[in-house]
Design a protein around this motif. Structure first.
Motif, PDB file in Angstrom:
ATOM      1  N   MET A 157       0.845  -1.173   0.000  1.00  0.00           N
ATOM      2  CA  MET A 157       0.000   0.000   0.000  1.00  0.00           C
ATOM      3  C   MET A 157       0.893   1.240   0.000  1.00  0.00           C
ATOM      4  SD  MET A 157      -2.599   1.114   3.043  1.00  0.00           S
ATOM      5  CE  MET A 157      -4.130   1.720   2.440  1.00  0.00           C
ATOM      6  N   LYS A 158       0.648   2.146  -0.941  1.00  0.00           N
ATOM      7  CA  LYS A 158       1.428   3.381  -1.029  1.00  0.00           C
ATOM      8  C   LYS A 158       0.632   4.531  -0.428  1.00  0.00           C
ATOM      9  CE  LYS A 158       4.014   2.130  -5.132  1.00  0.00           C
ATOM     10  NZ  LYS A 158       4.418   2.501  -6.491  1.00  0.00           N
ATOM     11  N   VAL A 159       1.301   5.304   0.435  1.00  0.00           N
ATOM     12  CA  VAL A 159       0.660   6.458   1.056  1.00  0.00           C
ATOM     13  C   VAL A 159       1.606   7.651   1.035  1.00  0.00           C
ATOM     14  CG1 VAL A 159      -0.823   5.058   2.562  1.00  0.00           C
ATOM     15  CG2 VAL A 159       1.403   5.855   3.398  1.00  0.00           C
ATOM     16  N   THR A 160       1.009   8.825   1.187  1.00  0.00           N
ATOM     17  CA  THR A 160       1.763  10.069   1.249  1.00  0.00           C
ATOM     18  C   THR A 160       1.742  10.588   2.674  1.00  0.00           C
ATOM     19  OG1 THR A 160       1.034  10.579  -0.992  1.00  0.00           O
ATOM     20  CG2 THR A 160       1.949  12.398   0.291  1.00  0.00           C
ATOM     21  N   ALA A 161       2.900  10.946   3.174  1.00  0.00           N
ATOM     22  CA  ALA A 161       2.995  11.530   4.516  1.00  0.00           C
ATOM     23  C   ALA A 161       3.271  13.020   4.347  1.00  0.00           C
ATOM     24  CB  ALA A 161       4.108  10.862   5.313  1.00  0.00           C
ATOM     25  N   ARG A 162       2.267  13.845   4.585  1.00  0.00           N
ATOM     26  CA  ARG A 162       2.437  15.300   4.493  1.00  0.00           C
ATOM     27  C   ARG A 162       2.848  15.792   5.878  1.00  0.00           C
ATOM     28  NH1 ARG A 162       0.960  16.622  -0.437  1.00  0.00           N
ATOM     29  NH2 ARG A 162      -0.689  15.488  -1.451  1.00  0.00           N
ATOM     30  N   ALA A 163       4.082  16.269   5.969  1.00  0.00           N
ATOM     31  CA  ALA A 163       4.650  16.663   7.256  1.00  0.00           C
ATOM     32  C   ALA A 163       4.788  18.181   7.324  1.00  0.00           C
ATOM     33  CB  ALA A 163       6.005  16.002   7.455  1.00  0.00           C
ATOM     34  N   VAL A 164       4.285  18.756   8.418  1.00  0.00           N
ATOM     35  CA  VAL A 164       4.368  20.197   8.655  1.00  0.00           C
ATOM     36  C   VAL A 164       5.003  20.396  10.018  1.00  0.00           C
ATOM     37  CG1 VAL A 164       3.030  22.327   8.952  1.00  0.00           C
ATOM     38  CG2 VAL A 164       2.290  20.611   7.283  1.00  0.00           C
ATOM     39  N   ARG A 165       5.928  21.326  10.092  1.00  0.00           N
ATOM     40  CA  ARG A 165       6.613  21.597  11.354  1.00  0.00           C
ATOM     41  C   ARG A 165       5.631  22.211  12.339  1.00  0.00           C
ATOM     42  NH1 ARG A 165      10.738  19.247  13.574  1.00  0.00           N
ATOM     43  NH2 ARG A 165      12.064  20.638  14.719  1.00  0.00           N
ATOM     44  N   SER A 166       5.613  21.675  13.548  1.00  0.00           N
ATOM     45  CA  SER A 166       4.758  22.176  14.625  1.00  0.00           C
ATOM     46  C   SER A 166       5.604  22.225  15.888  1.00  0.00           C
ATOM     47  CB  SER A 166       3.544  21.254  14.806  1.00  0.00           C
ATOM     48  OG  SER A 166       2.727  21.711  15.859  1.00  0.00           O
ATOM     49  N   GLY A 167       6.156  23.391  16.178  1.00  0.00           N
ATOM     50  CA  GLY A 167       7.082  23.495  17.305  1.00  0.00           C
ATOM     51  C   GLY A 167       8.343  22.728  16.996  1.00  0.00           C
ATOM     52  N   THR A 168       8.666  21.781  17.856  1.00  0.00           N
ATOM     53  CA  THR A 168       9.870  20.960  17.628  1.00  0.00           C
ATOM     54  C   THR A 168       9.519  19.593  17.045  1.00  0.00           C
ATOM     55  OG1 THR A 168       9.817  20.108  19.899  1.00  0.00           O
ATOM     56  CG2 THR A 168      11.111  22.118  19.504  1.00  0.00           C
ATOM     57  N   TRP A 169       8.273  19.406  16.633  1.00  0.00           N
ATOM     58  CA  TRP A 169       7.803  18.140  16.074  1.00  0.00           C
ATOM     59  C   TRP A 169       7.351  18.351  14.635  1.00  0.00           C
ATOM     60  CZ3 TRP A 169       7.536  13.405  18.633  1.00  0.00           C
ATOM     61  CH2 TRP A 169       7.880  13.437  19.979  1.00  0.00           C
ATOM     62  N   TRP A 170       7.190  17.236  13.934  1.00  0.00           N
ATOM     63  CA  TRP A 170       6.563  17.229  12.623  1.00  0.00           C
ATOM     64  C   TRP A 170       5.163  16.651  12.789  1.00  0.00           C
ATOM     65  CZ3 TRP A 170       8.587  19.407   8.331  1.00  0.00           C
ATOM     66  CH2 TRP A 170       9.945  19.693   8.339  1.00  0.00           C
ATOM     67  N   ALA A 171       4.145  17.418  12.414  1.00  0.00           N
ATOM     68  CA  ALA A 171       2.768  16.931  12.411  1.00  0.00           C
ATOM     69  C   ALA A 171       2.524  16.295  11.044  1.00  0.00           C
ATOM     70  CB  ALA A 171       1.796  18.079  12.646  1.00  0.00           C
ATOM     71  N   ILE A 172       1.993  15.092  11.047  1.00  0.00           N
ATOM     72  CA  ILE A 172       1.899  14.316   9.809  1.00  0.00           C
ATOM     73  C   ILE A 172       0.459  13.910   9.539  1.00  0.00           C
ATOM     74  CG2 ILE A 172       2.739  12.281   8.589  1.00  0.00           C
ATOM     75  CD1 ILE A 172       4.995  12.337  10.895  1.00  0.00           C
ATOM     76  N   GLU A 173       0.059  14.124   8.288  1.00  0.00           N
ATOM     77  CA  GLU A 173      -1.268  13.717   7.824  1.00  0.00           C
ATOM     78  C   GLU A 173      -1.075  12.770   6.642  1.00  0.00           C
ATOM     79  OE1 GLU A 173      -5.299  15.622   5.822  1.00  0.00           O
ATOM     80  OE2 GLU A 173      -3.532  16.873   6.099  1.00  0.00           O
ATOM     81  N   VAL A 174      -1.945  11.763   6.562  1.00  0.00           N
ATOM     82  CA  VAL A 174      -1.905  10.803   5.456  1.00  0.00           C
ATOM     83  C   VAL A 174      -3.236  10.908   4.715  1.00  0.00           C
ATOM     84  CG1 VAL A 174      -1.638   8.372   4.805  1.00  0.00           C
ATOM     85  CG2 VAL A 174      -0.383   9.283   6.776  1.00  0.00           C
ATOM     86  N   PRO A 175      -3.287  11.680   3.619  1.00  0.00           N
ATOM     87  CA  PRO A 175      -4.548  11.924   2.924  1.00  0.00           C
ATOM     88  C   PRO A 175      -5.255  10.673   2.395  1.00  0.00           C
ATOM     89  CG  PRO A 175      -2.788  13.302   2.009  1.00  0.00           C
ATOM     90  CD  PRO A 175      -2.174  12.374   3.000  1.00  0.00           C
ATOM     91  N   GLU A 176      -4.488   9.644   2.045  1.00  0.00           N
ATOM     92  CA  GLU A 176      -5.095   8.427   1.487  1.00  0.00           C
ATOM     93  C   GLU A 176      -5.877   7.620   2.520  1.00  0.00           C
ATOM     94  OE1 GLU A 176      -1.368   9.343  -0.878  1.00  0.00           O
ATOM     95  OE2 GLU A 176      -1.868   9.221   1.238  1.00  0.00           O
ATOM     96  N   VAL A 177      -5.593   7.839   3.793  1.00  0.00           N
ATOM     97  CA  VAL A 177      -6.277   7.100   4.854  1.00  0.00           C
ATOM     98  C   VAL A 177      -6.896   8.126   5.810  1.00  0.00           C
ATOM     99  CG1 VAL A 177      -6.081   5.319   6.632  1.00  0.00           C
ATOM    100  CG2 VAL A 177      -4.549   5.257   4.644  1.00  0.00           C
ATOM    101  N   PRO A 178      -8.185   8.415   5.627  1.00  0.00           N
ATOM    102  CA  PRO A 178      -8.832   9.413   6.482  1.00  0.00           C
ATOM    103  C   PRO A 178      -8.661   9.082   7.969  1.00  0.00           C
ATOM    104  CG  PRO A 178     -10.272   8.778   4.680  1.00  0.00           C
ATOM    105  CD  PRO A 178      -9.106   7.846   4.652  1.00  0.00           C
TER     106      PRO A 178
END
Length: 124
Positions: A1-22
């Motif tokens: 299964m292929k997914v995209t990890a959209r990572a956005v910096r949030s403080g000292t962490w990376w917040a990650i969303e995977v659009p293919e899996v709600p």
């Protein structure tokens, strides 16, 4: 299964969303951890085997930072290509000079390299 990890910096962490899996949201301290935490999160949500989850990382950076990153990558690639081309040309020049009957020391002086380097790149 292929997914995209959209990572956005949030403080000292990376917040990650995977659009293919709600509903799959996770976080990681470093980008090199993203694939593992995303695979685990996707496996938890879908029942898939985490080892079968292929993650494509897409980190979001400010446009000026992304520009600098892209430019650095482009210039590094050009430098690597130029280095390979220079190495090939040097080998041709060494071979040509040695075929002309010059000594290794004369070839080194002519080409601005050490005699040892002449011997290393000589193909003839």
């Amino acid at each position: 299964m292929k997914v995209t990890a959209r990572a956005v910096r949030s403080g000292t962490w990376w917040a990650i969303e995977v659009p293919e899996v709600p509903g799959v949201f996770t976080q990681a301290k470093r980008l090199d951890q993203v694939a593992g935490v995303v695979a685990d999160a996707v496996a938890t949500m879908t029942g898939a085997d985490a080892a079968a989850v292929e993650v494509q990382l897409v980190p979001a950076m400010r446009p000026e930072v992304q520009h600098d990153v892209d430019e650095a990558i482009r210039l590094r690639r050009e430098a690597e290509e130029a280095r390979a081309s220079a190495t090939e040309q040097l080998a041709r020049a060494v071979d040509d000079v040695l075929r002309e009957g010059l000594t290794v020391r004369d070839a080194a002086l002519l080409l601005g390299i050490s005699p040892q380097r002449v011997s290393q790149v000589a193909r003839t």
